[in-house]
Motif scaffolding. Structure first.
Motif, PDB file in Angstrom:
ATOM      1  N   THR A 158       0.867  -1.156  -0.034  1.00 26.52           N
ATOM      2  CA  THR A 158       0.088   0.160   0.075  1.00 26.52           C
ATOM      3  C   THR A 158       0.964   1.285   0.091  1.00 26.52           C
ATOM      4  O   THR A 158       0.598   2.122  -0.887  1.00 26.52           O
ATOM      5  N   GLU A 301       0.930   2.705  14.815  1.00 29.68           N
ATOM      6  CA  GLU A 301      -0.089   3.322  14.484  1.00 29.68           C
ATOM      7  C   GLU A 301      -0.009   3.465  12.720  1.00 29.68           C
ATOM      8  O   GLU A 301      -1.083   3.975  12.243  1.00 29.68           O
ATOM      9  N   GLU A 304      -3.034   1.818  10.428  1.00 22.32           N
ATOM     10  CA  GLU A 304      -4.231   2.498  10.178  1.00 22.32           C
ATOM     11  C   GLU A 304      -4.057   3.974   9.518  1.00 22.32           C
ATOM     12  O   GLU A 304      -4.961   4.167   8.563  1.00 22.32           O
ATOM     13  N   LEU A 305      -2.942   4.599   9.773  1.00 25.02           N
ATOM     14  CA  LEU A 305      -2.911   5.854   8.960  1.00 25.02           C
ATOM     15  C   LEU A 305      -2.848   5.698   7.699  1.00 25.02           C
ATOM     16  O   LEU A 305      -3.469   6.456   6.556  1.00 25.02           O
ATOM     17  N   ARG A 307      -3.588   2.888   5.581  1.00 26.70           N
ATOM     18  CA  ARG A 307      -4.763   2.346   4.922  1.00 26.70           C
ATOM     19  C   ARG A 307      -6.002   3.502   4.732  1.00 26.70           C
ATOM     20  O   ARG A 307      -6.895   3.343   4.129  1.00 26.70           O
ATOM     21  N   SER A 308      -6.031   4.374   5.851  1.00 37.19           N
ATOM     22  CA  SER A 308      -7.034   5.374   5.918  1.00 37.19           C
ATOM     23  C   SER A 308      -6.876   6.597   4.851  1.00 37.19           C
ATOM     24  O   SER A 308      -7.832   7.103   4.585  1.00 37.19           O
ATOM     25  N   GLY A 309      -5.864   6.175   4.322  1.00 35.14           N
ATOM     26  CA  GLY A 309      -5.654   7.421   3.416  1.00 35.14           C
ATOM     27  C   GLY A 309      -4.905   8.684   3.886  1.00 35.14           C
ATOM     28  O   GLY A 309      -4.811   9.651   3.240  1.00 35.14           O
ATOM     29  N   ALA A 310      -4.806   8.755   5.470  1.00 29.38           N
ATOM     30  CA  ALA A 310      -4.081   9.876   5.822  1.00 29.38           C
ATOM     31  C   ALA A 310      -2.817  10.311   5.377  1.00 29.38           C
ATOM     32  O   ALA A 310      -2.360  11.597   5.355  1.00 29.38           O
ATOM     33  N   GLY A 315      -4.427  13.656   2.512  1.00 25.98           N
ATOM     34  CA  GLY A 315      -4.932  13.202   3.486  1.00 25.98           C
ATOM     35  C   GLY A 315      -4.471  14.336   4.627  1.00 25.98           C
ATOM     36  O   GLY A 315      -3.778  15.357   4.238  1.00 25.98           O
TER      37      GLY A 315
END
Length: 381
Positions: A158, A301, A304-305, A307-310, A315
């Protein structure tokens, strides 16, 4: 002490440029940076620069101008560009000079870097057993990190997918084709869990920056970007770094942790205030680990960042917006300066197709090199 501003930026496109020497690329970048701020090489009071494979930076005066300025060669592995920038920053902050140029460039042959163990104080056995191949080290290091923080190896694909996507929108990048995560994950395995498309490649390119005293900056540009903090650190006993022939029983933090903390402290900026960041991504695992080592997030962390697109351009914490090393390749002398060039573009609002929205005001860069050196900057406007 004088504050420091970046008033001119110039770049030669990264990748492969047959028939164009690394020196010629450096001259192109330098002239572009000078034109960006309306200055001539004869205006420069000093120069710092470096290259690993394309010649001595100080000899560029043959093309740029024989003006008698002090021009110092810098060599510090992948952190050469970052080190040259920090030397220039110190020259201005000390009051020794008001205005100068930093140049980083390289032109590497195809294939992996061919490093001699003796140049790093290691016995020949280290190379004879294959351990000088950095792909193996990076594979081992990220395996352990994923295990310790319970992160899924699939996040590495990713990260690379984001890098290629950003590179596709950056006209100065080498790799300008988007590659989906599924194809990246299915590519030939180089060193488990890292596949072919998760690594950067040695390449070509050049970057130049013109720096001056901050209180003089608006003489040369309407959009100065200020070098609010810059720091460089080498490894301590117990850190686990590339080209380390042993592992200490008691581990300590990477030099990245100290360099980032020092840069943020010098700038009076908290990592939570960063609007755009460029961090070393020799391979996908490096970006993952350096996100936490630089203080941009906590260990564990990252998944999560990501995969969320942050960490995407749009982002809340955009990382490697120009495609990073994965999309740009790594011409050693220029790599750290490329990061600063990108952040200056972002803070000026001039990054076009890969511009971070929302009027970014704080940029962070981090470059890492063998055998465990790290340089970080905080840029503001």
């Amino acid at each position: 002490m004088s504050e420091v501003a970046v008033v001119g930026i110039g770049m030669h496109r990264f990748g492969r440029t047959p028939g164009v020497s690394g020196r010629a690329q450096a001259v192109h970048a330098a002239r572009s940076a000078l034109a960006d701020c309306g200055l001539r090489f004869s205006d420069m009071q000093f120069g710092f620069g470096g290259s690993h494979s394309a010649g001595d930076a100080d000899t560029l005066v043959s093309e740029l101008g024989l003006t008698g300025l002090p021009f110092i060669n810098v060599a510090n592995g992948c952190a050469t560009g970052g080190s040259a920038l920090i030397a220039a920053d110190a020259a201005i902050r000390s009051g020794q000079h008001d205005l100068g140029i930093v140049i980083g460039f390289d032109k590497h042959p195809r294939g992996a870097f061919n490093t001699d163990p003796s140049e790093h104080g290691i016995g020949s056995w280290y190379g004879e057993t294959g351990l000088m191949v950095t792909t193996q080290f990076f594979g081992m290091k990220i395996q352990r990190y994923l295990h310790e923080h319970d992160l899924a190896p699939s996040v590495l694909a990713t990260i690379a997918e984001k890098s290629f996507g950003n590179g596709a929108r950056n006209p100065m990048a080498w790799r300008r084709k988007e590659i989906p995560a599924e194809e990246i994950a299915a590519a030939p395995m180089i060193s488990d869990p890292l596949t072919q498309y998760m690594y950067c490649s040695p390449g070509e390119g050049a970057v130049a920056l013109v720096l001056c005293r901050a209180d003089h900056a608006r003489r040369y540009t309407r959009t100065p970007v200020f070098l609010a903090g810059a720091a460089f650190r080498s490894r301590r006993y117990g850190s686990f770094e590339v080209f380390s022939p042993w592992l200490a029983a008691d581990r300590v933090d990477s030099p990245t942790v100290e360099a980032a903390a020092a840069a943020f402290e010098a700038a009076g900026v908290d990592p939570s205030e960063v609007d755009v960041a460029q961090i070393q991504d020799t391979e996908s695992g490096a970006e993952l680990m350096h996100m936490a080592e630089t203080g941009l997030c906590a260990h564990g962390e990252q998944e999560e960042l990501i995969r969320s697109g942050a960490t995407a351009v749009r982002g809340r914490l955009p990382i490697n917006t120009d495609g990073g090393c994965i999309a740009n390749g790594e011409p050693i002398g220029a790599s750290g300066l490329r990061q600063v060039h990108e952040n200056v573009l972002q803070l000026r609002g001039g990054a076009d197709g890969h511009q971070v929205p929302g009027d970014p005001r704080v940029g962070f860069t981090h470059v890492y090199g063998a055998p465990g050196i790290s340089a970080c900057t905080v840029l503001t406007r």
